[in-house]
Design a protein around this motif. Structure first.
Motif, PDB file in Angstrom:
ATOM      1  N   ASP A 376     -64.212  33.081  -5.624  1.00  0.00           N
ATOM      2  CA  ASP A 376     -64.732  34.550  -5.956  1.00  0.00           C
ATOM      3  C   ASP A 376     -64.085  35.403  -4.812  1.00  0.00           C
ATOM      4  N   SER A 380     -61.737  38.462  -5.536  1.00  0.00           N
ATOM      5  CA  SER A 380     -61.979  39.941  -5.156  1.00  0.00           C
ATOM      6  C   SER A 380     -60.719  40.507  -4.245  1.00  0.00           C
ATOM      7  N   LYS A 385     -60.964  40.909 -10.706  1.00  0.00           N
ATOM      8  CA  LYS A 385     -62.395  41.019 -11.223  1.00  0.00           C
ATOM      9  C   LYS A 385     -62.833  39.550 -11.697  1.00  0.00           C
ATOM     10  N   ASP A 386     -63.277  39.631 -13.239  1.00  0.00           N
ATOM     11  CA  ASP A 386     -63.801  38.377 -13.553  1.00  0.00           C
ATOM     12  C   ASP A 386     -62.633  37.607 -14.548  1.00  0.00           C
ATOM     13  N   ASP A 388     -60.373  34.611 -15.264  1.00  0.00           N
ATOM     14  CA  ASP A 388     -60.143  33.398 -14.669  1.00  0.00           C
ATOM     15  C   ASP A 388     -58.879  33.160 -14.668  1.00  0.00           C
TER      16      ASP A 388
END
Length: 509
Positions: A376, A380, A385-386, A388
């Motif tokens: 993470d 960042s 962001k999120d 994968d």
């Protein structure tokens, strides 16, 4: 890469992936009322086999991506106007493999960003940009394209020629032979769905080099707008494996854009393909030739494969252009029997480096990359962001099946005639995109310098005081066989690979 012990493994699906490279997608079963023709059954079977092969190849790299492609449905920002969103990154990096403290990361401009592709519904292309460690204002700009189709550029970044490498403890160390020693370098996750590149609409997944090259050309236009101080620098395209398709297509697209004054003039000086798939008709025919010379098969095996499997492959490839995607997919299925037959005899060798054996399904271990890019804090720092990380995408791989057997040598003569330098290099121990097949198509290519290139002397290629290969060149065309290297030359011979890049860009090769 893929499991090398299976006699049914797909040759194309193996090579032209790596550099790794590879991937998948299978459609749902058709309604019962639909009765497929025998030819359609063959095509469906080929697609199913390719999906399975792609997944095995990913596992052979010790990679386990969470998703088959980066298609997400919860990011409205993907529909922004076409633009680049970039941030400077500062990852913790220590000394290089040779010891010492290494340079300070603060000395250099390292960036990561997204480009919203204007010719798609909602696709964003992820990239890294590393300014050169030496004279970055005047150094050439180099773009690296990893193959597959569908493998992320981070494979090369962290295991081949990037500024740094990942240690076992997940820390980063400087790469003493990173190509940022000689250039400002871009690594791009493409086609859409690969690496950190993503879309919210699966219709953005590309199926041919027209879509791939247009996306890359559009990205480069925007990149040079944002980095205008590099817009006039010499520009080179590099990559390996399935990039033997990507690279000539992109070079031709840039040449066309420059000629038609479409936007910013990109100062294209040349392109280099490492262990690539470029002319399948010639390269597939070379498999038994190389396997015999490498003592992987006997003369009797060679003669049987050449007599029984090569002719139907050649016929299928000849029909590919007029038959469209289905015909090219069928050609892939037909021609893969050549490679499968060789592997059934050779056994568990690593077909990316025949000096090595695969242990079970594992031929290489690139798992540290997935672990690092899944952290993470790293995500960042990169601004993803999120999203994968998809190390290799089976969906992208399968979507490009109709593109695999297309000959991309055909556009190269025009580029040569207009002074664009071309370097084709290959590690001597790679079977999948072997040096013989690459040498054969380079020598067979028709251009004004063909006869003089064919008649040119082969001379030693020296990396320092070490004889590291054999070089043949005339005018803007050069072919280099690299000693003691497999499919990934910059990983196996990093010093020689860096010297190759430097010498070639400086006109010494």
């Amino acid at each position: 890469m893929a499991s090398s012990s299976s006699s049914s493994s797909s040759p194309a699906a193996r090579c032209f992936t790596l550099t790794l490279f590879l991937l998948f997608t299978c459609s749902l079963a058709a309604p019962l009322r639909y009765q497929p023709s025998p030819s359609q059954l063959k095509l469906d079977s080929a697609k199913i086999a390719a999906k399975g092969q792609a997944e095995r190849m990913i596992r052979s790299l010790n990679l386990f991506p969470k998703h088959e492609a980066n298609v997400v449905f919860n990011d409205q920002s993907a529909r922004d106007e076409p633009r680049i969103s970039e941030k400077k990154i500062s990852l913790n990096v220590s000394g290089g493999p040779g010891g010492g403290n290494g340079p300070s990361i603060k000395q250099f401009g390292h960036y990561a960003g997204y480009y919203s592709l204007p010719t798609t519904k909602a696709a964003k292309m992820f990239y890294f940009f590393f300014e050169s460690r030496v004279n970055n204002s005047n150094a050439p700009v180099v773009i690296w394209l990893t193959g597959g189709p569908g493998c992320a550029s981070e494979l090369a970044l962290f295991y081949e020629n990037g500024p740094f490498q990942i240690r076992d403890d997940m820390s980063l160390q400087w790469n003493d032979y990173g190509w940022d020693q000689a250039s400002n370098i871009l690594y791009v996750d493409q086609p859409t769905g690969t690496g950190f590149s993503y879309t919210t609409d699966d219709s953005d997944i590309r199926h041919n080099e027209t879509g791939v090259s247009n996306d890359l050309y559009s990205f480069l236009q925007e990149f040079f707008k944002g980095h205008s101080k590099y817009a006039n620098n010499d520009f080179y395209i590099t990559g390996e494996s399935y990039a033997g398709h990507y690279i000539p297509a992109l070079a031709s697209r840039i040449y066309k854009g420059n000629k038609n004054n479409e936007g910013i003039h990109i100062n294209l000086k040349g392109f280099a393909i490492g262990n690539g798939l470029t002319d399948p008709g010639i390269q597939y025919k070379a498999y038994p030739e190389y396997a015999l010379a490498a003592k992987l098969i006997t003369k009797a095996d060679h003669d049987s494969i050449t007599s029984n499997l090569v002719p139907p492959c050649q016929s299928a490839i000849s029909a590919c252009d007029s038959a469209g995607d289905d015909g090219c997919t069928e050609a892939l299925s037909t021609c893969q029997e050549i490679f499968s037959s060789i592997m059934s005899i050779a056994g568990s060798i690593n077909y990316y480096d025949i000096r090595k054996q695969c242990e079970g399904s594992l031929c290489y271990d690139f798992s540290r990359m997935e672990q690092f890019l899944g952290d993470d804090n790293v995500k960042s720092a990169l601004g993803v962001k999120d999203i994968d990380f998809v190390s290799c995408s089976s969906v992208v791989h399968n979507a490009m099946m109709g593109d695999w057997m297309v000959d991309y040598e055909t556009g190269i003569p025009t580029l040569l005639e207009n002074g664009i330098k071309v370097l084709i290099y290959a590690g001597e121990y790679d079977l999948i995109c072997n040096w013989m097949g690459n040498s054969n198509w380079v020598n067979a290519m028709k251009w004004s310098g063909q006869q003089k290139f064919q008649g040119a002397s082969t001379v030693p290629f020296m990396a320092g005081n070490t004889k590291s290969g054999e070089l043949k060149s005339y005018g803007p065309l050069a072919f280099l066989k690299v000693y003691n290297a497999g499919h990934m030359v910059p990983m196996d011979q990093p010093k020689a690979a860096l010297q190759m890049l430097q010498g070639w860009m400086q006109g010494k090769i």
